[in-house]
Each structure stands twice: as C-alpha cells, then as structure tokens.
Scaffold this motif. Structure first.
Motif, PDB file in Angstrom:
ATOM      1  N   PHE A 164     -12.088  -6.992 -16.616  1.00  0.00           N
ATOM      2  CA  PHE A 164     -12.363  -8.246 -16.874  1.00  0.00           C
ATOM      3  C   PHE A 164     -11.525  -8.769 -18.125  1.00  0.00           C
ATOM      4  CE2 PHE A 164     -15.686 -10.005 -14.144  1.00  0.00           C
ATOM      5  CZ  PHE A 164     -16.550  -8.817 -13.641  1.00  0.00           C
ATOM      6  N   TYR A 165     -11.244  -9.885 -18.290  1.00  0.00           N
ATOM      7  CA  TYR A 165     -10.374 -10.263 -19.792  1.00  0.00           C
ATOM      8  C   TYR A 165     -11.251 -11.472 -20.144  1.00  0.00           C
ATOM      9  CZ  TYR A 165      -7.021  -7.984 -16.596  1.00  0.00           C
ATOM     10  OH  TYR A 165      -6.308  -7.268 -15.697  1.00  0.00           O
ATOM     11  N   THR A 166     -11.696 -11.318 -21.368  1.00  0.00           N
ATOM     12  CA  THR A 166     -12.573 -12.230 -22.151  1.00  0.00           C
ATOM     13  C   THR A 166     -11.859 -12.837 -23.514  1.00  0.00           C
ATOM     14  OG1 THR A 166     -13.857 -10.452 -23.442  1.00  0.00           O
ATOM     15  CG2 THR A 166     -14.502 -11.053 -21.254  1.00  0.00           C
ATOM     16  N   LYS A 167     -12.448 -13.840 -23.882  1.00  0.00           N
ATOM     17  CA  LYS A 167     -12.132 -14.535 -25.020  1.00  0.00           C
ATOM     18  C   LYS A 167     -13.386 -15.300 -25.527  1.00  0.00           C
ATOM     19  CE  LYS A 167      -9.528 -16.255 -28.336  1.00  0.00           C
ATOM     20  NZ  LYS A 167      -8.811 -15.032 -29.234  1.00  0.00           N
ATOM     21  N   PHE A 207     -15.123 -18.055 -27.749  1.00  0.00           N
ATOM     22  CA  PHE A 207     -15.088 -19.336 -28.429  1.00  0.00           C
ATOM     23  C   PHE A 207     -16.232 -19.563 -29.326  1.00  0.00           C
ATOM     24  CE2 PHE A 207     -10.996 -20.700 -26.869  1.00  0.00           C
ATOM     25  CZ  PHE A 207     -10.789 -19.843 -25.756  1.00  0.00           C
ATOM     26  N   HIS A 244      -6.325 -24.418 -22.909  1.00  0.00           N
ATOM     27  CA  HIS A 244      -5.717 -23.138 -22.262  1.00  0.00           C
ATOM     28  C   HIS A 244      -6.406 -23.010 -20.940  1.00  0.00           C
ATOM     29  CE1 HIS A 244      -4.154 -22.124 -26.009  1.00  0.00           C
ATOM     30  NE2 HIS A 244      -5.063 -22.318 -26.760  1.00  0.00           N
ATOM     31  N   HIS A 273      -5.380 -20.417 -18.203  1.00  0.00           N
ATOM     32  CA  HIS A 273      -5.318 -18.913 -18.472  1.00  0.00           C
ATOM     33  C   HIS A 273      -6.975 -18.400 -18.004  1.00  0.00           C
ATOM     34  CE1 HIS A 273      -1.510 -18.367 -20.423  1.00  0.00           C
ATOM     35  NE2 HIS A 273      -1.923 -19.390 -20.991  1.00  0.00           N
ATOM     36  N   PHE A 274      -7.772 -19.178 -17.619  1.00  0.00           N
ATOM     37  CA  PHE A 274      -9.200 -18.833 -17.538  1.00  0.00           C
ATOM     38  C   PHE A 274      -9.708 -19.030 -16.089  1.00  0.00           C
ATOM     39  CE2 PHE A 274     -10.096 -17.505 -21.518  1.00  0.00           C
ATOM     40  CZ  PHE A 274      -9.554 -18.025 -22.309  1.00  0.00           C
ATOM     41  N   GLN A 288      -4.682  -9.669 -21.070  1.00  0.00           N
ATOM     42  CA  GLN A 288      -5.578  -9.682 -22.456  1.00  0.00           C
ATOM     43  C   GLN A 288      -5.122 -10.021 -23.366  1.00  0.00           C
ATOM     44  OE1 GLN A 288      -9.128  -8.805 -22.117  1.00  0.00           O
ATOM     45  NE2 GLN A 288      -8.717  -9.955 -24.009  1.00  0.00           N
ATOM     46  N   ILE A 309      -2.321 -12.313 -23.603  1.00  0.00           N
ATOM     47  CA  ILE A 309      -2.457 -13.680 -23.944  1.00  0.00           C
ATOM     48  C   ILE A 309      -3.690 -14.518 -24.195  1.00  0.00           C
ATOM     49  CG2 ILE A 309      -2.241 -15.822 -22.625  1.00  0.00           C
ATOM     50  CD1 ILE A 309      -0.477 -14.050 -20.545  1.00  0.00           C
ATOM     51  N   LEU A 310      -4.810 -13.588 -23.754  1.00  0.00           N
ATOM     52  CA  LEU A 310      -6.095 -14.265 -24.431  1.00  0.00           C
ATOM     53  C   LEU A 310      -6.411 -13.947 -25.961  1.00  0.00           C
ATOM     54  CD1 LEU A 310      -8.776 -13.607 -21.493  1.00  0.00           C
ATOM     55  CD2 LEU A 310      -6.936 -15.432 -21.878  1.00  0.00           C
ATOM     56  N   ASP A 311      -6.060 -12.803 -26.240  1.00  0.00           N
ATOM     57  CA  ASP A 311      -6.241 -12.202 -27.625  1.00  0.00           C
ATOM     58  C   ASP A 311      -5.346 -13.129 -28.863  1.00  0.00           C
ATOM     59  OD1 ASP A 311      -6.522  -8.745 -26.823  1.00  0.00           O
ATOM     60  OD2 ASP A 311      -7.980 -10.386 -27.013  1.00  0.00           O
ATOM     61  N   GLU A 312      -4.104 -13.715 -28.246  1.00  0.00           N
ATOM     62  CA  GLU A 312      -3.422 -14.395 -29.193  1.00  0.00           C
ATOM     63  C   GLU A 312      -3.800 -15.747 -29.063  1.00  0.00           C
ATOM     64  OE1 GLU A 312       0.398 -13.270 -27.947  1.00  0.00           O
ATOM     65  OE2 GLU A 312       0.505 -11.565 -28.767  1.00  0.00           O
ATOM     66  N   MET A 313      -4.689 -16.141 -28.469  1.00  0.00           N
ATOM     67  CA  MET A 313      -5.192 -17.586 -28.285  1.00  0.00           C
ATOM     68  C   MET A 313      -5.902 -17.837 -29.552  1.00  0.00           C
ATOM     69  SD  MET A 313      -6.867 -18.960 -24.764  1.00  0.00           S
ATOM     70  CE  MET A 313      -5.691 -18.448 -23.737  1.00  0.00           C
TER      71      MET A 313
END
Lengths: 434, 66
Positions: free
Chosen positions: A182-185, A187, A210, A213-214, B58, B60-64
């Motif tokens: 999984f790839y998480t960000k 906010f 963005h 990207h999700f 990951q 790309i997301l981290d740098e957001m």
C-alpha cells in the motif's frame, strides 16, 4: 390603582415575584435554542436561551437560564448518552424549567429536566434538510457511483496525525498478513469541533490537485460512542464529498450512528480498522481471482496435455503392431512371389532346355543332311570334272593343240609356218604348219 | 481509473481471454504452450503489483505537499 399610590422598586419586584410564583407554580416545558452555555468550577451551568424567527433568523426572545450542579451532574451525561452529542450552544432543546424571578437579577429559568428526543428530533430534521438539499441537487449518489479500483493501493488519508484512529489504520495496512503493498499519504485535518468541515474540505482540495496519484480517499478518526458526529453533518462538507472525483471511504469510529458524510461516501466503514480491512479485502479478492485463473489454466492445460499424451500413447502402441502386420504381409507376398518365381523359372528353364535340345538335335540332323548333300554334290562334280578333265579326254584319243602355250579352238587361229604343240596322253608333239 | 490500475485490469482481461480460449477452443499444443507462458507472465506481474512495493510510487507521494 390610583395615581397617588406608588410602589418602591423592591416592592414592585417582590410583587412580580409573588405573582409569578402563583402562575408558574411548577416546572413547565420550554422549547428554546441554547445561544450560550457555561459550566463553572462548582458544576453549575449557566445558559442563555433564545428563540429566532424560523425564516429570518431574527432574534425574537431571550432569557437567562441556569442549572444547579446537582441537577446538571445528572442531566449532562443523560443527554449525551441519549443523543450521542455534548450539550452545547446552537442546539435546540426541550427543557423543563421553573420560572424564577429575583428582585435584583430579574427573570431566569431554572432547568430541572431535559428531553433529549426533542433535540434528536431537531438534529434529525436538520440532517434530513441537508439530505434533501443534496438529493435535489442530484449529487447525493455521485461518489457512490464512482468506479472503485480493483487494486486500491494508493490511499490519501484525511485524519489527524495524533488521532488513535490514524495509528490503528496505518498499523493494519502496513502489517497486513498477505504482504500486500500500500502507498499512503496523510493530509492532516481537524477531526472534531467546529473547524472540522472546513479543515477536511481544505484537505480534499489538496488531494484534488494530485488525484491521478491516488486510488481512493480515506477519512478516519478514532473515537467511540461519545465522540461527536455532528461536525460531519455539514452541508458544505457533504457537498464536497459527493462531487469528489475519487471514491471516499469513511471510518469515523462511530458504531451506532451514521453522519451525513458517512451516507454520501462511496463506502462507509464503522472504524478506521474496518476501513483498513476493507481495502485489504479488495486486494485479497484480486489475489484470489488471480489464483483462480492460475489454477484454472493449470488444471485445464494439464488435462489437455494428459489427453494428448494418452492419444499419442495409443497411436504409438499401435505402430509396432501395425508395422509388424504390414511387414508380415509384405514378407508373405515376397515369399509367395519367390515361390512363384522359382516355379515359373524352373518351368521355363525346363522348357528352354527342351527347346534347345530340340533345336540342337534338329540342327544336327539338318547339318548331317546338308553335309551329305554337299558331299554328294561334290562327288557329282568330281565325277563331272573327271569326265571332263583333259587327262580323260587325252586318254580317249583326243588331243590338245596349243600355239604359244594357248589352246587352239579354231583353225583360223593358225597360219602357215606356225609352230604348234600337240599334247597327247603320253607326251607332246611339236609340228610345223605347212 | 489511474494508469497503474488500467494495466492491471488489462492484464486480468487478457487472462480471462486466455482461460476462455483454452477452455473452448481446440488449441494446437504449440499455441497452448505459448498461451500458458503468456498467462504465467501476466500472473507473475499482477502478483508483483499486489505484493511487491514499488519505491517510486511511495516517493511521489512522500514528496507531495500536504
């Protein structure tokens, strides 16, 4: 009352107090809106109650109220457990009050009891109102109708970094048993109180920039039954959620009630952990589907190959037999022909021999005949020759006359003076022609 | 749908097709081998997508900015 009679202010107020006591001798139920609510250190609650015009919002009535700590101590948790909300300003309430009048402080209401159902009813009404608006705008199902990725791996999380819910969610996701990626960000946003709606909308705006990207947005918050959901019953917030281009998953940690954001989200989960579970299960389904294809293809291919192998075996088992049969057939034919050949050739040889033998005896016979004939002919010729030979003639008395060695056959060949030789049987006579 | 999932979905569709072909068509053994190999490739890449972490994504997301 005559105009000579007058009262002191205190007398007036005391009179008012007595009259009010007579009229309002017991608590009455009053519908009002709380415009202010304070609780002080001693536990007493001080409120300001108002009434506004339903259409114009204009203030129509205002009265102070209070609730003594021994009562408030009971009413507060009672209200909260019944409504799931903290008693606070902005709420419409139904309270049982006694009307108090103090000479110094004027009129106030003393709260003895509260009916949470009224507030619930009002809250429900407000929610229905928001829902109706969303339905009329035709947007209420928009987020639900978004296609959901088969493998939702890239997640935008709206939560508070310090919230227990966020920690649980991340834990669940990162440590899933199948080892899915999984790839998480995160906010960050405020997840309770009055700032909630604006804060979440701001986070949504950031994610919007963005969006490619999700795969999904997750709005999570830990809590429990007492945590307030009303901040999520907000029109602006719901409006933004319905129209958001990515599917939204909520896990706002409320077992019992659904907020409006829950209702308009693509998928509502009860808790942050459940939200993580939901995402993991989507990937599990995808993985299972892959395995099914794998097994299907493998087993089909195996059975096809088995069939082909059997087929080949059958054929190849037949080959020696068939080829032996063929060989046998050919050998027989060959033998037959050989025998025939022998027989025929012996036959022919015999015949040939016979013919040759016939020919040769034939030949012999003919040869003999021929020889004897020829001999006979020879004898005849010999006899003839003998009869005709000069010796025989000479013996008979004939003579040969020669001139210059040549035999004379005519008298014309002779002239006078020639020398002639006459051959007789016993010698020659030389003469001269006269 | 984002680009990443499109490739996955396309792969799944291709797998479905291959399975259907094997099931319903009389494939030559050589063609069958080809198809099975392709299927194995697809399955492998799909599994990887599910289970192998792609550091790029990951990053790309981290740098957001959040």
């Amino acid at each position: 009352m005559s105009n000579t009679e007058s009262f002191s202010l205190l007398e007036l107020n005391e009179h008012i107090k007595e009259q009010l006591k007579l009229i309002f001798d017991r608590p009455i139920w009053v519908r009002a809106e709380i415009s202010e609510l304070h609780e002080n250190a001693t536990g007493h609650a001080y409120l300001e109650l108002i009434e506004k015009d339903a259409n114009t919002d204009r203030l129509l009535a205002k009265t102070k109220a209070n609730c003594w700590s021994n009562t408030f101590r009971m009413l507060k948790p009672y209200f909260e457990s019944a409504t799931g909300k903290r008693l606070r300003a902005g709420m419409k309430v139904l309270v049982a009050c006694t009307v108090e009048y103090h000479e110094l402080y004027g009129i106030s209401l003393n709260v003895k009891d509260i009916d949470p159902n009224f507030t619930l009813g009002d809250m429900a009404r407000r929610r229905m109102e928001i829902i109706r608006r969303l339905q009329e705008d035709g947007i209420i199902d928009m987020n639900k109708e978004l296609p959901f990725s088969q493998i939702p791996q890239r997640i935008a999380i709206i939560s508070s970094a310090t919230a227990a819910g966020y920690g649980d969610f991340m834990d669940q996701l990162k440590n899933n048993t199948e080892g899915f990626a999984f790839y998480t960000k995160l906010f960050p946003a405020v997840m309770q109180g009055e700032q909630t709606a604006d804060s979440i909308v701001a986070a949504l705006d950031k994610i919007f920039e963005h969006q490619e990207h999700f795969d999904a947005v997750v709005i999570i918050r830990g809590g429990g039954a007492t945590a307030e959901l009303s901040c999520f019953d907000n029109y602006e917030l719901a409006f933004n959620c319905t129209q958001f281009p990515l599917p939204i998953i909520t896990g706002i940690g409320h077992e019992r009630d659904e907020s409006i954001v829950d209702m308009v989200a693509h998928t509502r989960c009860k808790t942050p952990t459940a939200a993580a579970e939901f995402l993991i299960s989507r990937l599990e389904n995808a993985f299972d589907e892959l395995l099914n294809y794998q097994h299907g293809i493998v087993s089909l291919t195996n059975s096809i190959m088995q069939n082909e192998t059997l087929r080949l075996q059958k054929i190849s088992a037949q080959v020696p037999r068939l080829s032996n049969e063929l060989l046998f057939e050919q050998k027989n034919k060959l033998n037959l022909l050989t025998v025939q050949l022998k027989r025929e050739s012996t036959q022919q040889a015999k015949e040939g021999l016979r013919t040759i033998t016939n020919y040769s005896s034939d030949l012999e016979r003919k040869l003999r005949l021929y020889l004897s004939r020829k001999q006979h002919q020879l004898e005849l010729i010999e006899k003839e020759v003998q009869l005709s030979s000069p010796e025989t003639l000479l013996k008979k008395g004939y003579s040969l006359t020669l001139k210059n060695g040549k035999i004379l056959k005519s008298k014309t060949q002779v002239k006078t003076g020639d020398i002639l030789v006459t051959k007789l049987q016993d010698g020659d006579i030389t003469s001269l022609v006269s | 749908m984002a680009k990443q999932t499109k490739t996955y979905t396309e792969s799944i569709t291709e797998l479905e097709e291959i399975l259907a072909q094997i099931e319903h068509e009389e494939l030559d053994v050589d063609v069958l081998t080809e198809k099975v190999q392709r299927a194995a490739e697809l399955i492998k890449s799909c599994k990887e997508k599910l289970q192998k972490t792609d550091a790029q994504v990951q990053k790309i997301l981290d740098e957001m900015d959040s």
